[in-house]
Design a protein around this motif. Sequence first.
Motif, PDB file in Angstrom:
ATOM      1  N   ASN A 134       0.805  -1.146  -0.051  1.00  0.00           N
ATOM      2  CA  ASN A 134      -0.106  -0.060  -0.042  1.00  0.00           C
ATOM      3  C   ASN A 134       0.833   1.303   0.078  1.00  0.00           C
ATOM      4  N   PHE A 136       1.519   3.746   2.148  1.00  0.00           N
ATOM      5  CA  PHE A 136       2.407   3.798   3.357  1.00  0.00           C
ATOM      6  C   PHE A 136       3.634   2.838   3.032  1.00  0.00           C
ATOM      7  N   ASP A 137       3.590   1.630   2.655  1.00  0.00           N
ATOM      8  CA  ASP A 137       4.610   0.716   2.798  1.00  0.00           C
ATOM      9  C   ASP A 137       5.705   0.962   1.408  1.00  0.00           C
ATOM     10  N   PHE A 141       9.349   2.311   2.337  1.00  0.00           N
ATOM     11  CA  PHE A 141      10.229   1.396   1.999  1.00  0.00           C
ATOM     12  C   PHE A 141      11.758   1.669   1.993  1.00  0.00           C
ATOM     13  N   PRO A 142      12.218   2.758   1.417  1.00  0.00           N
ATOM     14  CA  PRO A 142      13.431   3.269   1.696  1.00  0.00           C
ATOM     15  C   PRO A 142      13.760   3.277   2.910  1.00  0.00           C
ATOM     16  N   LEU A 143      13.127   3.760   3.839  1.00  0.00           N
ATOM     17  CA  LEU A 143      13.512   4.083   5.107  1.00  0.00           C
ATOM     18  C   LEU A 143      13.715   2.674   5.986  1.00  0.00           C
ATOM     19  N   TYR A 144      12.886   1.698   5.846  1.00  0.00           N
ATOM     20  CA  TYR A 144      12.856   0.322   6.458  1.00  0.00           C
ATOM     21  C   TYR A 144      14.257  -0.119   5.729  1.00  0.00           C
ATOM     22  N   GLU A 145      14.687   0.081   4.545  1.00  0.00           N
ATOM     23  CA  GLU A 145      15.873  -0.696   3.942  1.00  0.00           C
ATOM     24  C   GLU A 145      17.131   0.105   4.515  1.00  0.00           C
ATOM     25  N   THR A 147      17.363   2.675   6.988  1.00  0.00           N
ATOM     26  CA  THR A 147      17.588   3.695   8.102  1.00  0.00           C
ATOM     27  C   THR A 147      17.116   2.673   9.421  1.00  0.00           C
ATOM     28  N   LYS A 148      17.577   3.251  10.752  1.00  0.00           N
ATOM     29  CA  LYS A 148      17.097   2.148  11.605  1.00  0.00           C
ATOM     30  C   LYS A 148      16.121   2.998  12.375  1.00  0.00           C
ATOM     31  N   LEU A 149      15.315   3.624  11.905  1.00  0.00           N
ATOM     32  CA  LEU A 149      14.315   4.665  12.415  1.00  0.00           C
ATOM     33  C   LEU A 149      13.196   3.518  13.168  1.00  0.00           C
ATOM     34  N   ASP A 151       9.304   2.632  14.320  1.00  0.00           N
ATOM     35  CA  ASP A 151       7.946   2.678  13.270  1.00  0.00           C
ATOM     36  C   ASP A 151       7.306   3.963  13.488  1.00  0.00           C
ATOM     37  N   ILE A 154       9.145   6.733  11.364  1.00  0.00           N
ATOM     38  CA  ILE A 154       8.922   6.488  10.088  1.00  0.00           C
ATOM     39  C   ILE A 154       7.356   7.011   9.692  1.00  0.00           C
ATOM     40  N   ARG A 155       6.650   6.469  10.322  1.00  0.00           N
ATOM     41  CA  ARG A 155       5.089   6.907  10.157  1.00  0.00           C
ATOM     42  C   ARG A 155       5.119   8.495  10.006  1.00  0.00           C
ATOM     43  N   ARG A 192       8.021   8.827  -2.282  1.00  0.00           N
ATOM     44  CA  ARG A 192       8.975   7.704  -2.018  1.00  0.00           C
ATOM     45  C   ARG A 192      10.414   8.107  -2.315  1.00  0.00           C
TER      46      ARG A 192
ATOM     47  N   MET B   1       6.270  -5.356   6.720  1.00  0.00           N
ATOM     48  CA  MET B   1       7.188  -4.364   6.513  1.00  0.00           C
ATOM     49  C   MET B   1       7.482  -3.539   7.868  1.00  0.00           C
ATOM     50  N   ARG B   2       6.761  -3.625   8.618  1.00  0.00           N
ATOM     51  CA  ARG B   2       6.885  -2.940  10.020  1.00  0.00           C
ATOM     52  C   ARG B   2       7.938  -3.484  10.655  1.00  0.00           C
ATOM     53  N   ARG B   3       8.444  -2.862  11.566  1.00  0.00           N
ATOM     54  CA  ARG B   3       9.540  -3.310  12.366  1.00  0.00           C
ATOM     55  C   ARG B   3       9.242  -4.313  13.178  1.00  0.00           C
ATOM     56  N   SER B   4       7.931  -4.049  14.102  1.00  0.00           N
ATOM     57  CA  SER B   4       7.506  -4.809  15.169  1.00  0.00           C
ATOM     58  C   SER B   4       6.272  -5.204  14.477  1.00  0.00           C
TER      59      SER B   4
ATOM     60  N   TYR C  25      14.947 -11.429   4.000  1.00  0.00           N
ATOM     61  CA  TYR C  25      13.613 -10.655   3.887  1.00  0.00           C
ATOM     62  C   TYR C  25      12.711 -11.803   4.625  1.00  0.00           C
ATOM     63  N   MET C 120      16.629   1.786  -4.947  1.00  0.00           N
ATOM     64  CA  MET C 120      16.893   1.869  -3.337  1.00  0.00           C
ATOM     65  C   MET C 120      17.698   0.911  -2.756  1.00  0.00           C
ATOM     66  N   VAL C 122      18.310  -2.203  -3.091  1.00  0.00           N
ATOM     67  CA  VAL C 122      17.782  -3.430  -2.784  1.00  0.00           C
ATOM     68  C   VAL C 122      18.026  -4.496  -3.951  1.00  0.00           C
TER      69      VAL C 122
END
Lengths: 280, 326, 256
Positions: A134, A136-137, A141-145, A147-149, A151, A154-155, A192, B1-4, C25, C120, C122
């Motif tokens: 969706n 949001f994801d 995506f780049p942040l999850y890949e 960074t270590k931010l 949740d 990131i939101r 994005r 996708m989410r961390r937790s 993943y 990105m 990946v």
Amino acid sequence: MSGRTPDGAPEPGSEAFEAELRDEIRRELETHGGGSAQPEIVELRDVWLSFGTHEVLRGVSLGVARGGTLCILGGSGVGKSTILRLMLRLLLPDRGEVLIEGRDISAVSRPEALALRERMGMVFQGSALFDSLNVFDNVAFPLYEHTKLADGEIRDRVEEVLSFVDLDPAMVLPLLPSALSGGMRKRVAIARAIVHRPPILLFDEPTSGLDPITTRRIDELILKLRRELHVCVVVVTHDVRSAARIATETALLKDGKIIFSGTPEEMHATEDRYVRAFRG
Amino acid sequence: MRRSEPITWDQMRVGFVLIVSLVLLALCVLFVGRIGDVFGERYQLVALMESASGLRPGAPVQVAGRGVGQVERVEFIAPEERGDSEAAVAVWLGVNVDIREQIRRGSRARVRTQGLLGDRLIDIEPGSPDSAILVPGDTIGTAPALSYDELLGQAADAVLGLTQLSNDLSATLARVSSGEGSLGRLLVDEALYDGLVDLNENLAAVLGPIADGEGSFARLLEDEEFYDRLVSSTARFDTVTAALAAGEGTLGRLLASDSLYRAVASSATRANAILGLIENGEGAVGQLIGDETLYEEFLKVVVDLNAFLTEVRANPGKFIPPIRVF
Amino acid sequence: MAFAVEAYFRLLVRVTRACLSRPFYRGDLVQQMDTIGVASIFIVMLTGLFTGMVLALQAAVEMERFGATVYIGRLVGASTIRELGPVLTALIVTGRAGAGMAAALGAMRVTEQVDALRTMGVDPIRKLVVPRFLAALVMLPVVTIIGDAVAILGGLLIAVLMLDFTAQLYINSVWETLAQTGFVLTVIPIDLIQGLGKPFAFGGIIALTSCFHGLRAEGGTEGVGRATTRAVVTSSILILAMDYFLTQILLTMFPS
């Protein structure tokens, strides 16, 4: 199509966010930019590329400085997109250098190339949103890949960049790309591309396939990016009118060579027959 | 996708399917293992055989028809180690320790075939309780395999013999029924029958008066004194035979004596030999039997006997002597 | 052609290497296990049920002539676990999940989503191929076990309802035939090694072939269609060929 675009005033509080974003970009530029007065942040030097026997690029040299917008113009199938792919190291040139912030991305090691890639955000022609994810994801995506931010952070960031591209986060976050209009998809793709705050943004035909009104809004968005985020933008397009609005530099590609480069005004004034013909 | 990530529906489904398949797999391993008897502790026995008869590792081992283990390996015995024995292969059996008491010194292992497809297996006869229990590594005695092929071969021989016999018999009977040879003529000739009928009539005529109590013979049958004498002489006969049984007296010793038996046996053998000669039509007696003149003679005897009996009927007193007992 | 074969093996090497190193993943893996495995279960069970039933029926007709109907459990059990279960399940999963994989990756390829991933930072191999590959490796044996179980159950239905077998007799003869082939490590029946090793290999073939053709899709929507067709055809053929070679190898490794 664009009627559904939730345009209008940005969220209250987003101005503060934009100011913060500007500050951050400026700080990043100071750390990474080096001291020289007019550094070419993206530069091609005598790049040659061929697919089999077909020579796509024959000694292309061009560059753009920080805060500038370079529009690479040309007819279809002349290898404009290829230049962007070279900058991202999705392709390697046969010869020549592709300098990103002064380093040849085509020559460095893989991990270094990945680090350089993170300095760039790319908006693909068809938006290239992940259709299984969706909004949001996709944006996150780049942040999850990279960074270590957490949740929550990131939101916040995702909502901020969506507001920046004039989308209502509450409305679009849970939607899948297939539920969005072309213009909205393009905005999500821009969100994005900028969410990890890269100093360089690459656009491949940002306005192709969009109606004139939406095209105008996307152009304004690109101007806003440069104005407010001070990023360096490289746009590949065949739309001269659009280029005239957003570019600080233009380059015209024909038969694998840059046959003209200069400001939009210079391009407008040139007597070159092909440029004039292309300009229409 | 989410961390937790909370546990999602698809994770639960995947987990559920994984667990179901693992349970099925475990059940399969368990049941197959139980059938294949792989969980019990085993000990090894070796059977030395002339032929493995197609036994393969994994073939079942049974004691009195119940599965107790399997063949572990089949090895050739090196020719120099064979010695005098005919055994050429050593068959290693893995047997459940639970049934150790069944397999003893006197137990015999034999290769058998089972089922339509002729699966080979080893069947062990349980040993008798007074012989020693075999310990791991012992050599178990073997019995020759009941091979299907051999069995069929033997049966074929027997069937051939039977066929021959029945052919001979029917040929012989054919000759008899067509009136050939003396036996044939005896059975077929009417003259003999008539003679025998006459003889019967004459006998009836002689015996008739006796039954009616006429003459001395009839009286004899009704006399009580005669009965008493008969009883006492019977008693005496008993004592004599008792003495004989005890080996007393000359006659007794004669009966008990081994040498007499041997003499009798040898004379019987000789008599057999003579009879053999006779059968083959050799010597005087043999010729007699094979000869047709015998029949003619016999017929004549019957006719003469008839004439004699006719005369007896006409004048009985002349022929029946006074009867004395002892 | 030769180039394609080389590229195929290069993909295999890259995937194998990517499997052994980070990043990994996990979320995608579980999701792919769901789409490849769980989503195929119903159709695999249906296939198994009817295969088992028809095997029992055919066996009954043929074996009645020899008066050997007691062997039905053996025949259904052995042929299902050794051959039909793995192969039919793999073909069904190819048609369902393999085609889906090729189409999804093909679409991602022609709409530049694969390039987007790379920009990105990946690696598409790690993000797209590795989860599908591992999921197929794990889930193919899993769905095969379930398919086998249903097939044996289908045979049982026929044996009990139409041939007047007792369920006990039938099931025991299934176990017997597995026990007879022998055991590895004392408790694992060799037939199970064969029956689970094959789907494991087939899973790898399905995922690798489908991803290979998907990632090579070119020329828009039509190209995606072509890639999907190629993926299904190639992996079906590879599965059947691989089945032969695996059987040969396993027979050599565990001669009975």
